[in-house]
Design a protein around this motif. Structure first.
Motif, PDB file in Angstrom:
ATOM      1  N   ARG A 515       0.849  -1.184   0.000  1.00  7.16           N
ATOM      2  CA  ARG A 515       0.000   0.000   0.000  1.00  7.16           C
ATOM      3  C   ARG A 515       0.890   1.241   0.000  1.00  7.16           C
ATOM      4  NH1 ARG A 515      -2.986  -1.269   3.734  1.00  7.16           N
ATOM      5  NH2 ARG A 515      -5.011  -1.700   2.756  1.00  7.16           N
ATOM      6  N   VAL A 516       0.819   2.058  -1.044  1.00  8.92           N
ATOM      7  CA  VAL A 516       1.633   3.263  -1.169  1.00  8.92           C
ATOM      8  C   VAL A 516       0.703   4.441  -1.476  1.00  8.92           C
ATOM      9  CG1 VAL A 516       3.509   4.381  -2.408  1.00  8.92           C
ATOM     10  CG2 VAL A 516       3.601   1.930  -2.001  1.00  8.92           C
ATOM     11  N   LYS A 517       0.749   5.469  -0.618  1.00 10.75           N
ATOM     12  CA  LYS A 517      -0.032   6.687  -0.827  1.00 10.75           C
ATOM     13  C   LYS A 517       0.916   7.832  -1.148  1.00 10.75           C
ATOM     14  CE  LYS A 517      -4.089   5.780   2.094  1.00 10.75           C
ATOM     15  NZ  LYS A 517      -4.890   6.292   3.238  1.00 10.75           N
ATOM     16  N   ILE A 518       0.606   8.588  -2.202  1.00 10.66           N
ATOM     17  CA  ILE A 518       1.443   9.710  -2.613  1.00 10.66           C
ATOM     18  C   ILE A 518       0.542  10.924  -2.843  1.00 10.66           C
ATOM     19  CG2 ILE A 518       3.072  10.586  -4.331  1.00 10.66           C
ATOM     20  CD1 ILE A 518       3.938   7.758  -4.876  1.00 10.66           C
ATOM     21  N   PRO A 519       0.724  11.994  -2.072  1.00 18.65           N
ATOM     22  CA  PRO A 519      -0.048  13.214  -2.314  1.00 18.65           C
ATOM     23  C   PRO A 519       0.520  14.005  -3.492  1.00 18.65           C
ATOM     24  CG  PRO A 519       1.389  13.506  -0.426  1.00 18.65           C
ATOM     25  CD  PRO A 519       1.555  12.070  -0.860  1.00 18.65           C
ATOM     26  N   PHE A 520      -0.322  14.835  -4.137  1.00 20.26           N
ATOM     27  CA  PHE A 520       0.119  15.625  -5.275  1.00 20.26           C
ATOM     28  C   PHE A 520      -0.726  16.885  -5.355  1.00 20.26           C
ATOM     29  CE2 PHE A 520      -3.224  12.870  -6.833  1.00 20.26           C
ATOM     30  CZ  PHE A 520      -3.999  13.723  -7.615  1.00 20.26           C
ATOM     31  N   GLU A 521      -0.291  17.802  -6.225  1.00 21.63           N
ATOM     32  CA  GLU A 521      -1.055  19.018  -6.483  1.00 21.63           C
ATOM     33  C   GLU A 521      -0.901  19.388  -7.949  1.00 21.63           C
ATOM     34  OE1 GLU A 521       0.575  22.069  -4.025  1.00 21.63           O
ATOM     35  OE2 GLU A 521       2.376  22.346  -5.237  1.00 21.63           O
ATOM     36  N   GLY A 522      -1.772  20.256  -8.444  1.00 18.96           N
ATOM     37  CA  GLY A 522      -1.698  20.714  -9.830  1.00 18.96           C
ATOM     38  C   GLY A 522      -3.038  21.291 -10.258  1.00 18.96           C
ATOM     39  N   SER A 523      -2.982  22.236 -11.172  1.00 16.15           N
ATOM     40  CA  SER A 523      -4.190  22.830 -11.731  1.00 16.15           C
ATOM     41  C   SER A 523      -3.952  23.126 -13.218  1.00 16.15           C
ATOM     42  CB  SER A 523      -4.546  24.123 -10.990  1.00 16.15           C
ATOM     43  OG  SER A 523      -5.701  24.716 -11.544  1.00 16.15           O
ATOM     44  N   PRO A 524      -4.817  22.632 -14.137  1.00 19.86           N
ATOM     45  CA  PRO A 524      -5.959  21.767 -13.834  1.00 19.86           C
ATOM     46  C   PRO A 524      -5.516  20.432 -13.234  1.00 19.86           C
ATOM     47  CG  PRO A 524      -5.493  21.779 -16.178  1.00 19.86           C
ATOM     48  CD  PRO A 524      -4.624  22.843 -15.580  1.00 19.86           C
ATOM     49  N   GLU A 525      -6.481  19.721 -12.625  1.00 25.95           N
ATOM     50  CA  GLU A 525      -6.128  18.487 -11.931  1.00 25.95           C
ATOM     51  C   GLU A 525      -5.452  17.514 -12.899  1.00 25.95           C
ATOM     52  OE1 GLU A 525      -8.193  15.011  -9.192  1.00 25.95           O
ATOM     53  OE2 GLU A 525      -9.223  16.903  -9.567  1.00 25.95           O
ATOM     54  N   PRO A 526      -4.246  17.054 -12.566  1.00 22.25           N
ATOM     55  CA  PRO A 526      -3.491  16.199 -13.504  1.00 22.25           C
ATOM     56  C   PRO A 526      -4.065  14.788 -13.587  1.00 22.25           C
ATOM     57  CG  PRO A 526      -2.292  16.448 -11.438  1.00 22.25           C
ATOM     58  CD  PRO A 526      -3.490  17.356 -11.341  1.00 22.25           C
ATOM     59  N   VAL A 527      -3.728  14.126 -14.690  1.00 19.26           N
ATOM     60  CA  VAL A 527      -4.070  12.716 -14.893  1.00 19.26           C
ATOM     61  C   VAL A 527      -2.966  11.877 -14.262  1.00 19.26           C
ATOM     62  CG1 VAL A 527      -4.462  10.892 -16.586  1.00 19.26           C
ATOM     63  CG2 VAL A 527      -5.308  13.218 -17.008  1.00 19.26           C
ATOM     64  N   VAL A 528      -3.358  10.896 -13.447  1.00 19.04           N
ATOM     65  CA  VAL A 528      -2.399  10.064 -12.719  1.00 19.04           C
ATOM     66  C   VAL A 528      -2.286   8.714 -13.416  1.00 19.04           C
ATOM     67  CG1 VAL A 528      -1.788   9.023 -10.514  1.00 19.04           C
ATOM     68  CG2 VAL A 528      -2.998  11.218 -10.573  1.00 19.04           C
ATOM     69  N   THR A 529      -1.054   8.304 -13.710  1.00 20.93           N
ATOM     70  CA  THR A 529      -0.795   7.011 -14.356  1.00 20.93           C
ATOM     71  C   THR A 529       0.235   6.246 -13.521  1.00 20.93           C
ATOM     72  OG1 THR A 529      -1.177   7.995 -16.526  1.00 20.93           O
ATOM     73  CG2 THR A 529      -0.067   5.845 -16.474  1.00 20.93           C
ATOM     74  N   TRP A 530      -0.060   4.966 -13.276  1.00 18.52           N
ATOM     75  CA  TRP A 530       0.877   4.084 -12.561  1.00 18.52           C
ATOM     76  C   TRP A 530       1.446   3.060 -13.534  1.00 18.52           C
ATOM     77  CZ3 TRP A 530       2.377   4.037  -7.365  1.00 18.52           C
ATOM     78  CH2 TRP A 530       1.715   4.938  -6.529  1.00 18.52           C
ATOM     79  N   LEU A 531       2.754   2.778 -13.390  1.00 19.31           N
ATOM     80  CA  LEU A 531       3.437   1.787 -14.225  1.00 19.31           C
ATOM     81  C   LEU A 531       4.292   0.890 -13.337  1.00 19.31           C
ATOM     82  CD1 LEU A 531       4.706   4.153 -17.076  1.00 19.31           C
ATOM     83  CD2 LEU A 531       2.701   2.675 -17.189  1.00 19.31           C
ATOM     84  N   LYS A 532       4.535  -0.321 -13.839  1.00 24.97           N
ATOM     85  CA  LYS A 532       5.486  -1.242 -13.195  1.00 24.97           C
ATOM     86  C   LYS A 532       6.501  -1.684 -14.240  1.00 24.97           C
ATOM     87  CE  LYS A 532       6.000  -5.738 -10.934  1.00 24.97           C
ATOM     88  NZ  LYS A 532       6.873  -6.324 -11.967  1.00 24.97           N
ATOM     89  N   ASP A 533       7.763  -1.352 -13.984  1.00 20.84           N
ATOM     90  CA  ASP A 533       8.838  -1.668 -14.943  1.00 20.84           C
ATOM     91  C   ASP A 533       8.512  -1.113 -16.322  1.00 20.84           C
ATOM     92  OD1 ASP A 533      10.253  -3.042 -12.961  1.00 20.84           O
ATOM     93  OD2 ASP A 533       9.203  -4.914 -13.373  1.00 20.84           O
ATOM     94  N   GLY A 534       7.897   0.076 -16.357  1.00 19.75           N
ATOM     95  CA  GLY A 534       7.578   0.749 -17.610  1.00 19.75           C
ATOM     96  C   GLY A 534       6.344   0.237 -18.324  1.00 19.75           C
ATOM     97  N   LEU A 535       5.617  -0.726 -17.724  1.00 16.40           N
ATOM     98  CA  LEU A 535       4.433  -1.309 -18.353  1.00 16.40           C
ATOM     99  C   LEU A 535       3.230  -1.101 -17.440  1.00 16.40           C
ATOM    100  CD1 LEU A 535       6.022  -4.677 -19.568  1.00 16.40           C
ATOM    101  CD2 LEU A 535       5.574  -2.630 -20.943  1.00 16.40           C
ATOM    102  N   PRO A 536       1.986  -1.266 -17.976  1.00 20.90           N
ATOM    103  CA  PRO A 536       0.811  -1.122 -17.119  1.00 20.90           C
ATOM    104  C   PRO A 536       0.839  -2.082 -15.939  1.00 20.90           C
ATOM    105  CG  PRO A 536       0.178  -1.117 -19.441  1.00 20.90           C
ATOM    106  CD  PRO A 536       1.642  -1.469 -19.418  1.00 20.90           C
TER     107      PRO A 536
END
Length: 798
Positions: A515-536
């Motif tokens: 379980r990993v939680k990471i806070p972020f900020e940005g405007s407009p609200e950014p699109v978040v993408t997660w990858l493992k070893d460069g792949l989905p």
């Protein structure tokens, strides 16, 4: 009296990689000191690559390029001072840098069915242990794959590769000086798999048949270029090519059909390597005369205590002939049975339904009729009470904009005046742009409170909003106003808010959650993408993002979850930020394999065992060897932090029974033991006495002792075996005595000494840090004595 010279800085032992420069330096207190350098007790002469340098009080010995011959103990003598230090030459496995860059930067690409050979030459101090791994599992020989190794090269050969060979490979080269790991990627390209089925029939009419499929699960390593569609009429053997579609289109419509005729369809995916096998459909029959489609739900025009008037529109699909009329049905709300309103089709699209029960709520539906029959019925109308109309609710009060931003407007209002007990059931909110006459509902469900927030608007957009109250008798009069959204919020580049709670390296026990939680900020609200070893991410991973925090969750970690995870933010304006962290999945080791016992040296036992299968994924695994001297006695640790699969026990008492067990360990704990079942024993031997006759002595051939091969310095790892040897000549045969730091080792049971025809050996079994020091062997006979020294260095297992 003349002042004595003393050392300001003495020599310091250095460890250096083979091929790198090395330097020993010391500082004396007097400038006029002329020093002399010694190596292993012998004066060091001038030689290529070795430089003696003196600058003021500093004396240096510089080796431009260190080789194995430069390892040893060095001494500097000058005036009244003497200082010593050692040079240890480290020679870990190495691979040519150009070759290494070519192997790791560009994937190896092969076509299916071809042979693949990955050859990696290496250098370094032997022995070098090599291993090839794929997806963290060590590869072994089978019918297709072969792993070969020589003293300078390791090769992975795949006789006929296929798509299952795609993936990440790792080559691990290991010796006493270090470990080198090389990451490779193999890509195998092939024809795609067949399109994913089944083939769906989207439409089947008199004139057209439309089929649909899904892209193949595996495109063969190259993108699908197009799809080929073929058809076979039932009862025939030949297939007819209908056409092809681009890769973005996974449906096909053919008009070459005959009424009431049946067909089979098949589809192939095509990439640069060729066409896949075909995905075939079941039997598809072209429709005959088509019946009408379903109309929209009827609308309620009016209602009284025993009558409700409804109206409807013609269906969008009228079939192959004109509509003859409509079937109208009714039911009480909450029941499932539909009852006919008329016995014959109604030609008009409006009907007054009579003979209803007062106060009962009714629903209505209609179905169109043509020459082919009755079509599908519509969805039910809104439920309506059979009762006299009541007065509609009044207009809402004090409608106003309470707040707005760049994408939303918030409205508030007060309830209308309620008359005749006609309670308000909700509020309908509608909007229209300034340049459009059409009103659209803002919400599918009426608002229950006297406020709402209209979202999804553009910055600085002008629009009209209106609100009306709703009751059982219908909607009230609307209240309307003009509104305008605010300016767009300032652009804030996406940024990950990394703090001490977000770790860059996680060690997780197999089966535990990640379980990993990471806070972020940005405007407009950014699109978040997660990858493992460069792949989905794998399908087991769950990602949630809300309120400026994104979370990755895997409920039960598996070994395949180890790798590099990356979270990426992008705001659609070209601004991007990423953060990566490593995850290592581990577990308590599996037990070692079978134990074998051998007496390679008299009065010793060498314990060897098959490695734990956990070695394939656990880098920090080591072993502990224990023994006991009876079947039920206590266990005692013989050796710990053992990183190979062998240990030698030297203090064996002949005639005594021994039991041994081996445990694999890592940071999480210890495995179950692998143990011997039968006792181990060395039998006592009786002494032999032999009487030899005196031999004739000829001319005196006595020679003083001399060392034909001197001792050499050794560097070994804690818990391993050290074997020091030299060769001695002389007549009569010299007596050999071993010393450590000037202490006689003749009666020390921790050391095993042999002398076979002048080849003298000292075996130190299971070395510890206390065994480090200077060792000397003395050879003496009645003519003279000779000495040879060497230094033993003990390395830790880190």
């Amino acid at each position: 009296s003349v002042p004595r010279c003393y050392l300001n800085k003495q020599l310091a032992t250095v460890r250096v990689l083979k091929g790198d420069p090395a330097e020993l330096s010391c500082t004396v207190s007097k400038d006029n000191v002329t020093g002399t350098w010694f190596k292993d007790g012998l004066k060091l002469p001038s030689m290529d690559g070795v430089v003696f340098e003196k600058k003021g009080l500093v004396h240096k010995l510089i080796i431009n390029k260190v080789e194995d011959i430069h390892a040893g103990k060095y001494r500097f003598e000058g005036g009244d001072v003497k200082t010593e230090a050692s040079i240890f030459v480290e020679d870990p496995p190495q691979v040519d840098k150009v070759l290494l860059k070519n192997l790791t930067s560009v994937p190896t690409v092969a076509k299916a069915g071809e042979a693949v050979k990955l050859r990696i030459p290496f250098e370094g101090r032997g022995p070098i242990r090599t291993a090839w791994l794929k997806d963290r599992m060590e590869l072994g020989d089978d019918s297709r794959i072969r792993v070969d190794k020589t003293g300078t090269c390791t090769t992975l050969s795949i006789s006929s590769c296929d798509r299952r060979d795609c993936g990440d490979y790792k080559v691990r080269l290991k010796n006493d000086s270090g470990v080198l790991e090389i990451n490779l990627k193999l890509v195998v390209i092939d024809k795609p798999q067949p399109p994913a089925g089944p083939i769906k029939i989207v439409e089947s009419s008199v004139n057209n048949i439309t089929i649909q499929w899904k892209p193949p699960k595996d495109d063969g390593g190259k993108p699908v270029q197009r799809y080929l569609v073929e058809r076979q009429q039932v009862g025939r053997n030949d297939w007819e090519t209908l056409g092809e579609t681009p890769r973005s289109c996974t449906s096909f419509t053919t008009s070459k059909v005959e009424e009431e005729m049946s067909y089979y369809f098949r589809v192939r995916a095509v990439n640069a390597e060729g066409a896949s096998n075909a995905l075939e459909s079941g039997e598809v029959k072209a429709a005959g005369k088509a019946s009408p489609g379903a109309p929209d739900p009827p609308e309620i025009i009016s209602a009284s205590k025993d009558t409700i008037t409804i109206s409807w529109k013609a269906p969008r699909k009228t079939g192959t002939s004109q509509i003859l009329g409509y079937i109208v049905q009714k039911r009480k709300k909450g029941t499932v049975t539909w009852l006919p309103v008329t016995n014959v089709p109604v030609k008009d699209k409006k009907l007054k339904v009579t003979s209803l029960k007062k106060g009962v709520q009714y629903e209505f539906r209609v179905a169109a009729v043509n020459a082919a029959g009755t079509g599908q019925p519509s969805d039910p109308s809104e439920p309506t009470f059979a009762q006299d109309p009541t007065r509609s609710p009044g207009q809402v009060q004090d409608l106003k904009v309470s707040s707005s931003d760049s994408t939303s407007v918030t409205l508030t209002w007060n309830r209308p005046e309620v008359q005749d007990g006609n309670d308000v059931k909700g509020y309908e909110v509608e909007m229209r742009p300034c340049n459009s006459p059409s009103w659209t509902k803002c919400f599918t469900v009426p608002a229950e409170s006297t406020s709402c927030r209209v979202q999804g608007l553009q910055a600085r957009e002008k629009l009209f909003l209106r609100v009306r109250a709703l009751s059982d008798s219908g909607p009230g009069e609307a209240m309307e106003l003009e509104a305008c959204t605010g300016a767009a919020a300032p652009v804030v580049s996406p940024r990950l808010l990394i703090d001490d709670t977000v770790k860059s390296f996680l060690v997780i026990k197999a089966g535990n959650p990640i379980r990993v939680k990471i806070p972020f900020e940005g405007s407009p609200e950014p699109v978040v993408t997660w990858l493992k070893d460069g792949l989905p991410l794998p399908s087991r991973a769950a990602v949630s993002t809300e309120d400026g925090t994104t979370q990755l969750l895997l409920r039960a970690a598996e070994f395949s979850d180890s790798g590099t995870y990356t979270v990426e933010l992008e705001n659609g304006l070209g601004k991007r930020e990423t953060f990566s962290f490593q995850v290592q999945i581990t577990d308590i080791p599996q037990p070692p394999g079978a134990i074998r016992l051998e007496e390679n040296v008299p009065n010793t036992v060498t314990v060897t065992w098959d490695p734990s299968v956990s070695e394939k994924w656990e880098k920090n695994l080591y072993y502990t060897v224990l023994k006991r001297e009876s079947q039920k006695g206590p266990w005692h640790v013989l050796g710990d932090l053992i990183y190979n699969n062998k240990f030698t026990f030297t203090r064996v008492v002949p005639g005594r029974d021994y039991y041994f067990k081996v445990v694999a360990k890592n940071d999480l704990g210890a495995s179950d033991p692998a143990a011997t079942v039968q006792p181990w024993r060395i039998w006592k031997t009786k002494a032999e006495f032999r009487v030899k006759a005196q031999k004739y002595r000829g001319v005196n051939q006595n020679q003083p002792p001399r060392f034909l091969v001197p001792l050499k310095p050794h560097v070994v790892v804690t818990g391993s075996e050290c074997h020091m040897s030299c060769a001695v000549g002389g007549h009569p045969a010299p007596k050999i005595t071993w010393y450590k730091d000037s202490r006689d080792l003749s009666r020390d049971p921790n050391y095993f000494c042999t002398n076979d025809f002048g080849v003298c050996s000292l075996v130190v079994l299971g070395v510890t840090k206390q065994d480090e020091g200077e060792y000397m062997v003395e050879a003496s006979n009645e003519v003279g004595r000779a000495f040879s020294k060497a230094f033993l260095t003990i390395k830790g297992n880190s």
